[in-house]
Design an enzyme around this catalytic site. Sequence first.
Site, mmCIF file in Angstrom:
data_model
loop_
_atom_site.group_PDB
_atom_site.id
_atom_site.type_symbol
_atom_site.label_atom_id
_atom_site.label_comp_id
_atom_site.label_asym_id
_atom_site.label_seq_id
_atom_site.Cartn_x
_atom_site.Cartn_y
_atom_site.Cartn_z
ATOM 1 N N LYS A 1 53.590 40.729 67.283
ATOM 2 C CA LYS A 1 52.387 41.036 66.476
ATOM 3 C C LYS A 1 52.293 40.514 65.282
ATOM 4 C CE LYS A 1 50.577 43.546 70.491
ATOM 5 N NZ LYS A 1 49.245 43.777 70.828
ATOM 6 N N ARG B 1 53.260 44.354 75.983
ATOM 7 C CA ARG B 1 53.220 45.564 74.864
ATOM 8 C C ARG B 1 54.277 46.711 74.799
ATOM 9 N NH1 ARG B 1 53.924 50.645 76.353
ATOM 10 N NH2 ARG B 1 52.830 51.496 78.331
ATOM 11 N N TYR C 1 58.968 42.393 70.683
ATOM 12 C CA TYR C 1 57.218 42.922 71.029
ATOM 13 C C TYR C 1 57.003 42.866 69.567
ATOM 14 C CZ TYR C 1 53.459 45.802 70.745
ATOM 15 O OH TYR C 1 52.451 46.648 70.561
ATOM 16 N N HIS C 2 57.176 43.871 68.650
ATOM 17 C CA HIS C 2 56.575 44.061 67.599
ATOM 18 C C HIS C 2 56.248 42.644 66.707
ATOM 19 C CE1 HIS C 2 57.323 48.345 68.572
ATOM 20 N NE2 HIS C 2 56.037 48.459 67.925
ATOM 21 N N ASP D 1 45.331 33.599 83.261
ATOM 22 C CA ASP D 1 46.364 33.870 82.281
ATOM 23 C C ASP D 1 46.064 33.139 81.055
ATOM 24 O OD1 ASP D 1 48.811 33.677 81.090
ATOM 25 O OD2 ASP D 1 50.021 34.075 83.148
ATOM 26 N N ASP E 1 42.023 38.665 83.135
ATOM 27 C CA ASP E 1 43.470 39.349 83.158
ATOM 28 C C ASP E 1 44.272 38.607 84.087
ATOM 29 O OD1 ASP E 1 45.579 41.335 83.831
ATOM 30 O OD2 ASP E 1 44.576 42.665 82.590
ATOM 31 N N ASN E 2 45.623 38.423 83.957
ATOM 32 C CA ASN E 2 46.452 37.831 84.626
ATOM 33 C C ASN E 2 47.206 38.893 85.786
ATOM 34 O OD1 ASN E 2 48.411 38.932 83.151
ATOM 35 N ND2 ASN E 2 49.387 37.024 82.670
ATOM 36 N N LEU E 3 46.985 40.164 85.512
ATOM 37 C CA LEU E 3 47.504 41.207 86.437
ATOM 38 C C LEU E 3 48.887 41.348 86.151
ATOM 39 C CD1 LEU E 3 45.367 40.954 89.802
ATOM 40 C CD2 LEU E 3 44.736 42.074 87.503
ATOM 41 N N SER F 1 61.267 45.238 67.023
ATOM 42 C CA SER F 1 61.606 44.847 68.281
ATOM 43 C C SER F 1 60.793 43.415 68.394
ATOM 44 C CB SER F 1 61.254 45.655 69.407
ATOM 45 O OG SER F 1 59.616 45.473 69.459
ATOM 46 N N GLN G 1 47.477 49.859 65.712
ATOM 47 C CA GLN G 1 47.130 51.188 66.514
ATOM 48 C C GLN G 1 48.689 51.818 66.610
ATOM 49 O OE1 GLN G 1 44.695 52.176 70.083
ATOM 50 N NE2 GLN G 1 46.579 51.069 71.074
ATOM 51 N N THR H 1 49.317 46.377 66.127
ATOM 52 C CA THR H 1 50.433 47.790 66.257
ATOM 53 C C THR H 1 50.551 48.323 64.711
ATOM 54 O OG1 THR H 1 52.361 48.387 66.724
ATOM 55 C CG2 THR H 1 52.415 46.234 66.363
#
Length: 397
Positions: A193, A101, A189-190, A74, A31-33, A187, A216, A145
Amino acid sequence: MKIAVMGGDGFIGWPTSLHLSHAGHEVHILDNLSRRWIDTELGVQSLTPMDSIQERTRIWHAETGRRIHFNLIDLAKDYELLKNWLAEHRPDAIVHFAEQRAAPYSMKSDRHKNYTVNNNVNATHNLLNALVELDLDTHLVHLGTMGVYGYSTVGAAIPEGYLPVGIETMSGETVSQEILYPSNPGSIYHMTKCLDQLLFQFYAKNDRMRITDLHQGIVWGTHTAETRIHEQLINRFDYDGDYGTVLNRFLIQAAIGYPLTVHGTGGQTRAFIHVQDSVRCIEIALNNPPARGGRVEIFNQMTETHRVRDLAEMISKMTGAKIAWLPNPRKEAPENDLVVKNEKFIELGLKPTTLGEGLLSEIVDVAKKYAYRVDRSRVPAVSAWTKDIAATVERDP
Ligand code: USQ
């Protein structure tokens, strides 16, 4: 199995890591936090008090005797680090959550659009590219998604990824074929995906990679059996206008006496799943990998559909909260129906947690308990889908 959880510090990544570790798997988080950095950028914090990832994994070990290993990498930027890690550890499976996300965050500005595309598409491609280069037969499970399908008003049930179509040949015959369901993102974001889906189709075909894509719905809830083991294992809970998802937002709004923020008429119907079911689905998917050389396996990871205004009315009845009908900051159909097929997970043993069973305990346990941590000024959703819409957004309902 040795499992790498990419994005294992996030809202679904963390409870998934605990669930898989509890089930006896060797879990490594990469994870890159970035979620923690984005909290700082936006000036918000999780409703629930959340410890550092190192502290969380220390508590997990103290409570259960099991180790979860953490690596600060990352995926989008550190290709060589990622490749070296994969070469050394050769995981049996990877769960890939390492993407930005939130739809509203992705629409915030041109910079946020670029960040979301660069981060998400590069992370997915770097992962696929490295696995092929290293000749690893790792099963890749990706969190996709429901939003890849769009929310059409056609009314036909959405199949699990593939759509049977009849195509007329030159000789006038009709041949049937299954195609990837046409993507229709709402969007940036979508959209990323949807781009991921094409990367998966290519790598499954060209390099015989074993890939599962989980489409999901909107996740609600906070706790899973494992996050309840200790207070410091608690999951994050986002309530702000960018990262808070609709049902969790309504729950916390009810708890602090803030009018429920329904966009438009609330006629949008969406698919939902509780976070506990989400981690179970991921485990089921890991236990049922597709054959090498087969097509990308696609599951619809959702358990119920609800209309936004029905959710608001239900929570209003339960709690006495008022409803605010706000101008919609998004460009989306004001009303849509949604029917989704999800037989595959049900046949593999998923027993859904319904809204009826789980909702009250979420309100009492989480929303009311931590209501004192809410910054009310961060509740309104102010990221607008277009410049014209931006002028209509209400900052203080
Ligand atoms: N909405 C409201 N009021 C609010 C927040 C949202 O009416 O205060 C409405 C939105 O306009 C939208 C619907 O509720 O019509 C859902 O919004 P959301 O923020 O709960 O969900 P969304 O932006 O679609 O994204 C979330 C997750 C994303 C995931 C997606 C699944 O952030 O990572 O992929 O749900 S799905 O919606 O099925 O595409």
